[in-house]
Write a protein that holds these residues in place. Structure first.
Motif, PDB file in Angstrom:
ATOM      1  N   GLY A  42       1.058  -1.186   0.204  1.00  0.00           N
ATOM      2  CA  GLY A  42       0.069  -0.111   0.031  1.00  0.00           C
ATOM      3  C   GLY A  42       0.771   1.401   0.095  1.00  0.00           C
ATOM      4  O   GLY A  42       0.218   2.202   0.149  1.00  0.00           O
ATOM      5  N   LYS A  43       2.044   1.187  -0.082  1.00  0.00           N
ATOM      6  CA  LYS A  43       2.912   2.280  -0.111  1.00  0.00           C
ATOM      7  C   LYS A  43       3.859   2.542  -1.328  1.00  0.00           C
ATOM      8  O   LYS A  43       3.917   1.424  -2.146  1.00  0.00           O
ATOM      9  N   GLN A  44       4.315   3.579  -1.656  1.00  0.00           N
ATOM     10  CA  GLN A  44       5.075   3.762  -2.722  1.00  0.00           C
ATOM     11  C   GLN A  44       6.655   3.124  -2.544  1.00  0.00           C
ATOM     12  O   GLN A  44       7.196   3.267  -1.385  1.00  0.00           O
ATOM     13  N   ARG A  45       7.281   2.903  -3.518  1.00  0.00           N
ATOM     14  CA  ARG A  45       8.702   2.370  -3.425  1.00  0.00           C
ATOM     15  C   ARG A  45       9.604   3.597  -2.798  1.00  0.00           C
ATOM     16  O   ARG A  45       9.446   4.737  -3.417  1.00  0.00           O
ATOM     17  N   GLU A  46      10.257   3.303  -1.831  1.00  0.00           N
ATOM     18  CA  GLU A  46      11.151   4.396  -1.365  1.00  0.00           C
ATOM     19  C   GLU A  46      12.736   3.895  -1.272  1.00  0.00           C
ATOM     20  O   GLU A  46      12.913   2.695  -1.199  1.00  0.00           O
TER      21      GLU A  46
END
Length: 115
Positions: A42-46
């Motif tokens: 549910g999160k963007q690649r960081e």
């Protein structure tokens, strides 16, 4: 085409350690920058950490002091040593090798930290 293969992931308890490896099919001296990224559900690649061809390193604030990126030049490998792992570090970790405007990605490897 450059092949990039990650290994070393798995399940670990909070406070534990893992070492990820990223093996390249060509000499890592040919890359300007090498790094590790991660993507949690549910999160963007960081960005996690990068290392330049001159050995300069850069880390996300969330992992500073706990993670260390390094190169095994003779083995065409980039490592990510992860200590004091926390549940918030749970994600798929990706290796990235950059040459000019071209970036090569691995398939990703799961790291799960249980509380």
């Amino acid at each position: 085409q450059v092949q990039v293969v990650e290994s070393g992931g798995g399940l670990v308890q909070a406070g534990g350690s893992l070492r990820l490896s990223c093996a390249a099919s060509k000499s890592i001296f040919s890359f300007n920058a090498m790094g590790w990224y991660r993507q949690a559900p549910g999160k963007q690649r960081e960005l996690v950490a990068t290392i330049g061809s001159d050995g300069t390193t850069n880390y996300a604030d969330s992992v500073k002091g706990r993670f260390t990126i390094s190169r095994g030049d003779a083995k065409n490998t980039v490592y990510l040593e992860m200590n004091s792992l926390q549940p918030g570090d749970t994600a798929v970790y990706y290796c990235n090798l950059g040459r000019g405007l071209i970036a090569y990605w691995g398939q990703g490897i799961q790291v799960t930290v249980s509380s």
